[in-house]
Write a protein that holds these residues in place. Structure first.
Motif, PDB file in Angstrom:
ATOM      1  N   TYR A 241     -86.069  59.864  50.985  1.00  0.00           N
ATOM      2  CA  TYR A 241     -85.116  59.131  52.360  1.00  0.00           C
ATOM      3  C   TYR A 241     -85.879  58.413  53.443  1.00  0.00           C
ATOM      4  O   TYR A 241     -85.365  57.547  53.342  1.00  0.00           O
ATOM      5  N   ALA A 242     -86.874  59.154  53.644  1.00  0.00           N
ATOM      6  CA  ALA A 242     -88.326  58.807  54.522  1.00  0.00           C
ATOM      7  C   ALA A 242     -88.639  57.624  54.489  1.00  0.00           C
ATOM      8  O   ALA A 242     -88.854  56.890  55.304  1.00  0.00           O
ATOM      9  N   LEU A 243     -89.011  57.633  53.107  1.00  0.00           N
ATOM     10  CA  LEU A 243     -89.498  56.775  52.910  1.00  0.00           C
ATOM     11  C   LEU A 243     -88.647  55.346  52.162  1.00  0.00           C
ATOM     12  O   LEU A 243     -89.329  54.227  50.989  1.00  0.00           O
ATOM     13  N   ASP A 244     -87.396  55.273  52.352  1.00  0.00           N
ATOM     14  CA  ASP A 244     -86.319  54.706  51.300  1.00  0.00           C
ATOM     15  C   ASP A 244     -86.572  54.168  50.712  1.00  0.00           C
ATOM     16  O   ASP A 244     -86.355  53.223  49.311  1.00  0.00           O
ATOM     17  N   MET A 245     -86.700  55.391  49.707  1.00  0.00           N
ATOM     18  CA  MET A 245     -86.606  55.286  48.463  1.00  0.00           C
ATOM     19  C   MET A 245     -86.052  56.068  47.563  1.00  0.00           C
ATOM     20  O   MET A 245     -86.684  57.174  46.318  1.00  0.00           O
ATOM     21  N   PRO A 246     -84.868  56.927  47.259  1.00  0.00           N
ATOM     22  CA  PRO A 246     -84.061  58.010  47.021  1.00  0.00           C
ATOM     23  C   PRO A 246     -84.139  57.672  45.361  1.00  0.00           C
ATOM     24  O   PRO A 246     -84.278  58.599  44.599  1.00  0.00           O
ATOM     25  N   LEU A 247     -84.135  56.229  44.520  1.00  0.00           N
ATOM     26  CA  LEU A 247     -84.243  56.304  43.081  1.00  0.00           C
ATOM     27  C   LEU A 247     -85.437  56.248  42.461  1.00  0.00           C
ATOM     28  O   LEU A 247     -85.415  57.056  41.040  1.00  0.00           O
ATOM     29  N   VAL A 248     -86.302  56.668  43.594  1.00  0.00           N
ATOM     30  CA  VAL A 248     -87.734  57.508  42.588  1.00  0.00           C
ATOM     31  C   VAL A 248     -87.869  58.988  42.541  1.00  0.00           C
ATOM     32  O   VAL A 248     -88.095  59.413  41.192  1.00  0.00           O
ATOM     33  N   LEU A 249     -86.723  59.503  43.078  1.00  0.00           N
ATOM     34  CA  LEU A 249     -86.115  60.744  42.456  1.00  0.00           C
ATOM     35  C   LEU A 249     -86.451  60.902  41.024  1.00  0.00           C
ATOM     36  O   LEU A 249     -86.179  61.770  40.323  1.00  0.00           O
ATOM     37  N   LEU A 250     -85.877  59.823  40.156  1.00  0.00           N
ATOM     38  CA  LEU A 250     -85.115  59.597  38.888  1.00  0.00           C
ATOM     39  C   LEU A 250     -86.791  59.828  38.091  1.00  0.00           C
ATOM     40  O   LEU A 250     -85.969  60.044  37.179  1.00  0.00           O
ATOM     41  N   PHE A 251     -87.468  59.310  38.685  1.00  0.00           N
ATOM     42  CA  PHE A 251     -89.208  59.113  38.222  1.00  0.00           C
ATOM     43  C   PHE A 251     -89.633  60.869  37.863  1.00  0.00           C
ATOM     44  O   PHE A 251     -90.360  61.607  37.357  1.00  0.00           O
ATOM     45  N   VAL A 252     -90.523  60.652  39.549  1.00  0.00           N
ATOM     46  CA  VAL A 252     -90.979  61.887  39.819  1.00  0.00           C
ATOM     47  C   VAL A 252     -90.185  63.340  39.709  1.00  0.00           C
ATOM     48  O   VAL A 252     -90.760  64.560  39.750  1.00  0.00           O
ATOM     49  N   GLY A 253     -88.827  63.102  40.005  1.00  0.00           N
ATOM     50  CA  GLY A 253     -88.090  64.754  39.839  1.00  0.00           C
ATOM     51  C   GLY A 253     -87.509  64.607  38.601  1.00  0.00           C
ATOM     52  O   GLY A 253     -86.407  65.689  38.520  1.00  0.00           O
ATOM     53  N   LEU A 254     -87.764  64.099  37.051  1.00  0.00           N
ATOM     54  CA  LEU A 254     -87.299  64.769  36.301  1.00  0.00           C
ATOM     55  C   LEU A 254     -87.486  65.893  35.473  1.00  0.00           C
ATOM     56  O   LEU A 254     -86.177  66.177  34.858  1.00  0.00           O
ATOM     57  N   ILE A 255     -88.140  66.491  36.123  1.00  0.00           N
ATOM     58  CA  ILE A 255     -88.346  68.431  35.595  1.00  0.00           C
ATOM     59  C   ILE A 255     -86.979  68.445  35.918  1.00  0.00           C
ATOM     60  O   ILE A 255     -86.475  69.492  35.548  1.00  0.00           O
TER      61      ILE A 255
END
Length: 321
Positions: A241-255
């Motif tokens: 959220y600080a980097l304004d990219m919550p959707l990136v969690l779908l990638f880096v947080g896949l596991i």
């Protein structure tokens, strides 16, 4: 990075024996793999090692960070610490009462929602939060979301993601190993965006988690406990959220997501079919254990998947800078 690594090594040498002396041993669930019973008594709350390491690095670098005028890393640190305190309370009750249940589900949910709300409020009032939905591999935001809708969704995402990281902490070193490349990803993105202050937090965690692995990798000398896993979950969400990219969690947080979905599917299917199961055991890392995979093999595969997804995510977000 180096400071966090050295501090974690040094703190671990003193803290792990101290936790063992205090009889802060982990209680093992009876429904888990039977061979995990041999881990009973392993000191828990070891996450204090990387929490203190990252905190000390941030404090000692405070003077240098003041010159940048970038304080978002403090908001992220505050979120991680709030979740870490919730986890500590949960662990403390478990250790004190010698059982596997600490805070009730409702107590944890209320506290976690409150922590998420406080973080988002801080981001809003410091103008660090936008309401545009940025999508990896797409240069411009697709849509501007009404603030109240965005905030409500964000609370759900933060609480869900934090608990997903907590679920991943099921075998020796897994949550530590999976989160390390995620922190490296956020470090590189922060530096690329020239947010030097923000970059300090994930950078110190990269080193601290690397040092903690010496004590947490199989066979673990200590478990991070909810103290550590909730802290890491808060750090992951806060940085997104600080980097304004919550959707990136779908990638880096896949596991993290796969672990959570496997648990949800298992429980739902079990109730619908009155006792049938999709997996041999959930979350999914236990399924692979029951299939004969060693803890080391699961660790290598899950961490490798995360590394690959972080590389893909990097190409997806670099067009924004």
């Amino acid at each position: 990075v180096l400071g966090g690594f050295v501090l974690a090594l040094l703190l671990g040498r003193g803290l792990v024996p101290a936790l063992r002396a205090l009889k802060a041993g982990q209680s093992i669930r009876e429904v888990g793999p039977k061979w995990h019973q041999g881990k009973a008594g392993t000191p828990t709350m070891g996450g204090i090692v990387f929490i203190l390491s990252s905190l000390l690095c941030i404090v000692t670098g405070w003077h240098a960070m003041r010159e940048t005028g970038d304080y978002k890393h403090l908001l992220v640190l505050a979120l991680a610490l709030m979740f870490g305190l919730i986890g500590f309370a949960d662990d403390f009750i478990k250790v004190k009462k010698k059982r596997n249940l600490g805070l009730t589900g409702l107590q944890k949910l209320v506290l976690q929602v409150l922590a998420a709300c406080l973080f988002l409020a801080g981001m809003h009032f410091t103008n660090a939060l936008t309401y545009d939905l940025y999508v990896p591999f797409v240069r411009e935001p697709l849509v501007h979301i009404p603030p109240l809708v965005y905030l409500a969704l964000s609370v759900f995402i933060i609480v869900g993601c934090v608990n997903a990281v907590n679920l991943t902490d099921g075998i020796d070193g897994l949550a530590t190993g999976v989160t390390l490349p995620v922190m490296l990803f956020f470090t590189l993105v922060s530096m690329t965006a020239k947010q030097w202050g923000l970059a300090t937090f994930p950078a110190t965690l990269v080193g601290a988690l690397g040092g903690f692995l010496f004590y947490n990798f199989y066979p673990a000398k200590t478990f991070m406990g909810d103290t550590g896993s909730l802290y890491l979950g808060g750090a992951v969400c806060g940085l997104a959220y600080a980097l304004d990219m919550p959707l990136v969690l779908l990638f880096v947080g896949l596991i993290y997501i796969i672990e959570t979905l496997s648990d949800i599917l298992q429980v739902s299917y079990f109730k619908l079919t009155h006792g049938k199961r999709i997996f041999k055991m959930a979350p999914i890392h236990h399924h692979f254990e029951m299939c004969g995979w060693s803890e080391k093999k699961i660790w290598v595969v899950f961490v490798s998947v995360t590394v690959i997804m972080c590389v893909i995510a990097w190409f997806g977000v670099r067009i924004w800078f």
